[in-house]
Write an enzyme that holds these catalytic residues in place. Structure first.
Site, PDB file in Angstrom:
ATOM      1  N   CYS A  79      -0.973   3.744  -6.661  1.00  0.00           N
ATOM      2  CA  CYS A  79      -2.300   3.356  -7.125  1.00  0.00           C
ATOM      3  C   CYS A  79      -3.202   4.592  -7.263  1.00  0.00           C
ATOM      4  O   CYS A  79      -3.027   5.380  -8.173  1.00  0.00           O
ATOM      5  CB  CYS A  79      -2.918   2.300  -6.216  1.00  0.00           C
ATOM      6  SG  CYS A  79      -4.287   1.408  -7.000  1.00  0.00           S
ATOM      7  N   HIS A 169       0.786  -1.817  -6.131  1.00  0.00           N
ATOM      8  CA  HIS A 169       1.068  -1.630  -4.701  1.00  0.00           C
ATOM      9  C   HIS A 169       2.427  -2.247  -4.360  1.00  0.00           C
ATOM     10  O   HIS A 169       2.520  -3.459  -4.137  1.00  0.00           O
ATOM     11  CB  HIS A 169      -0.025  -2.289  -3.848  1.00  0.00           C
ATOM     12  CG  HIS A 169      -1.312  -1.537  -3.845  1.00  0.00           C
ATOM     13  ND1 HIS A 169      -1.568  -0.502  -2.979  1.00  0.00           N
ATOM     14  CD2 HIS A 169      -2.410  -1.665  -4.629  1.00  0.00           C
ATOM     15  CE1 HIS A 169      -2.780  -0.018  -3.212  1.00  0.00           C
ATOM     16  NE2 HIS A 169      -3.315  -0.703  -4.203  1.00  0.00           N
ATOM     17  N   GLU A 171       4.000  -2.004  -1.648  1.00  0.00           N
ATOM     18  CA  GLU A 171       4.115  -2.260  -0.209  1.00  0.00           C
ATOM     19  C   GLU A 171       3.639  -3.647   0.208  1.00  0.00           C
ATOM     20  O   GLU A 171       3.937  -4.091   1.320  1.00  0.00           O
ATOM     21  CB  GLU A 171       3.332  -1.196   0.572  1.00  0.00           C
ATOM     22  CG  GLU A 171       1.821  -1.274   0.451  1.00  0.00           C
ATOM     23  CD  GLU A 171       1.250  -0.539  -0.761  1.00  0.00           C
ATOM     24  OE1 GLU A 171       0.029  -0.255  -0.765  1.00  0.00           O
ATOM     25  OE2 GLU A 171       2.013  -0.264  -1.701  1.00  0.00           O
TER      26      GLU A 171
END
Length: 511
Positions: A79, A169, A171
């Site tokens: 990001c 993202h 994660e």
């Protein structure tokens, strides 16, 4: 550690999730602020640049020398990290026409090892108001979405270390194949061997503790909680009976907890002394209703009792503590420690006057990793996976003044509630549950008699980390049974209510 990944933190709320994803792939990693100096040596296998609330188009945007880093190890920008990479290396980042936040469908435009075993179209999670409008020279687009032309990219020059950027993202949970991408970066791009396991951690930690402590004595305050128990077990593996544990009964533990925990410590062969200090705490709490005052009384008294007992141990050189990684990250975060909403749930630090060296074997582990290490050490499952419990204990679940009689009432009611959760299989589906004794009485009817007794509130929440929480939707039949059992079995309580507040705006504990 033989190998590690560094995560440079630019202040993203998701930075810890990146670290957890890396650890889940059995690769050791550390989070450091982006502006902290560090050494790149043979153990460093790669660097991840986190997201950020900042914009690369702000005047003093946070930055690192991405080119210099990528000349030494593989780099992945996430990001903000991707936007920073693009901007610093000659690309262009512009304000988006609209902020892209939430789910998006990623379309992979070019085969790459980063997307090995990832579907050609896959859901990802976006959270950005800027977009990369032009890549630097020598870079290529790897994936797009309907809204942005550059959702993933890499440098295609063959002479440097791999340099990647992801606008989304990977994660977070909503990026359904994001952890595969992170694993691909770690294993196939950085060459990590995935050797960070509970067994390897235990062996390496015990060896380090032996080297650090030698034949010296370690004293440690134990609470019966996950962190202190796992830390003490590791220290005990290194120094045996030279660990002197002190477990204080402050009078506001759960029903039967003091003896139960001492029995577990005995099974684990830990050298622990139990101190019955209930009366000291009850006397000090008498007449006090303010929650902060109660916390400070309990915290201060605990230190006093602990110091008195510790003074009996001659020539102690070290103090053991159950500090875990989120505590460490918080203390050195990009923005500084979070604003204090109230005093910490757990008892505060011990005074510097004790002049002891610190032993913190869990300093670089997350909570879930602590539990996995605990299982590998043979610590009972019930202790490792029990719900969080505040340091001031039932004192902050008794609204108003704390008395021994009120503690007994609450212990009995809470025991019925907790036992029922376990017997019905609901305990492990709830992040935290507890019973609160309210400072009000109400009229009730039992048989032909009117009663005027206390009310308790049942609390149960679902959460991942306690930062936010939703009230648990427990079955009505279960709540009815618990209510009936508490009212029938605990003389002094004639009304039970259920708390359906979420955090925010409420907190998990009432005080």
């Amino acid at each position: 550690m033989t190998e590690k990944i560094l995560i440079l933190d630019f202040g993203s709320q998701f930075t810890q999730l990146i670290a957890r994803s890396v650890r889940e792939a059995n690769v050791y990693c550390e989070i450091i602020p982006y502006n902290k100096t560090f050494i790149i040596d043979a153990t460093l296998k790669g660097i991840i640049l986190s997201g950020s609330p900042f914009s690369v188009n702000e005047e003093d945007f946070p930055k690192v020398d991405v080119e210099k880093l990528a000349a030494q190890v593989p780099v992945l920008g996430v990001c903000y990290g991707a936007q920073l990479t693009a901007k610093l290396l000659g690309g262009q980042v512009d304000k988006s026409n609209k902020r892209e936040y939430g789910r998006a469908i990623l379309s992979i435009a070019k085969d790459d090892v980063l997307f090995s075993n990832v579907s050609s179209t896959t859901q990802v999670w976006m959270s950005h108001s800027d977009s990369i409008s032009k890549l630097p020279e020598g870079f290529e687009v790897l994936a797009t979405t309907d809204s942005i032309p550059v959702a993933a990219f890499k440098r295609c020059n063959g002479n440097e270390f791999p340099l990647y950027g992801l606008q989304f993202h990977p994660e977070v949970h909503h990026s359904t194949e994001g952890k595969k991408m992170i694993s691909n970066f770690l294993v196939q791009i950085c060459g990590c061997k995935q050797e960070f396991t509970p067994a390897s951690f235990i062996q390496e930690t015990v060896d380090k503790l032996k080297a650090q402590i030698g034949n010296a004595k370690v004293i440690m305050a134990l609470s019966g909680g996950v962190d202190s128990t796992v830390a003490a077990t590791l220290i005990s593996r290194a120094v045996g009976k030279n660990l002197f544990g002190i477990f204080v009964d402050n009078g506001v533990l759960r029903k039967g907890e003091f003896q139960q925990v001492l029995d577990i410590y005995k099974q684990l062969d830990l050298n622990v002394t139990g101190i019955d200090a209930k009366k000291i705490f009850y006397d000090a709490l008498e007449g006090h209703s303010d929650p902060e005052t109660k916390r400070k009384i309990i915290g201060g008294l605990f230190i006093d009792v602990f110091q008195q007992e510790a003074a009996k141990i001659q020539d102690a050189s070290f103090l053991g503590q159950g500090t875990i990684y989120p505590d460490v990250i918080e203390s050195v975060s990009v923005h500084g420690p979070s604003a204090t909403i109230k005093s910490h749930h757990n008892v505060g630090g011990l005074p510097e006057t004790m002049k002891l060296g610190l032993v913190e074997p869990l300093r670089f582990l997350f909570k879930d990793e602590v539990r996995r290490v605990g299982l590998a050490l043979g610590i009972p499952h019930d202790l490792l996976f029990r719900h969080p419990f505040p340091g001031p204990g039932l004192a902050i679940r008794i609204l108003g003044e704390v008395t021994e009689e009120k503690v007994t009432l609450l212990q009995n009611a809470d025991h019925i509630y907790t036992t029922a959760l376990k017997e019905t299989g609901l305990y492990d589906k709830v992040w935290q549950a507890g019973t609160i004794l309210l400072p009000v009485k109400s009229v009730g009817v039992m048989g032909d008699e009117r009663t005027y007794e206390f009310t308790v509130a049942l609390r149960a929440v679902t959460s991942v980390d306690g930062m936010t929480a939703d009230w648990a939707h427990l079955p009505y039949e279960f709540l009815a049974d618990v209510s009936n059992n508490i009212i029938n079995q605990v003389r002094g309580i004639n009304r039970v209510v259920y708390d359906i507040s979420s955090k925010p705006p409420a907190t998990i504990e009432w005080e």
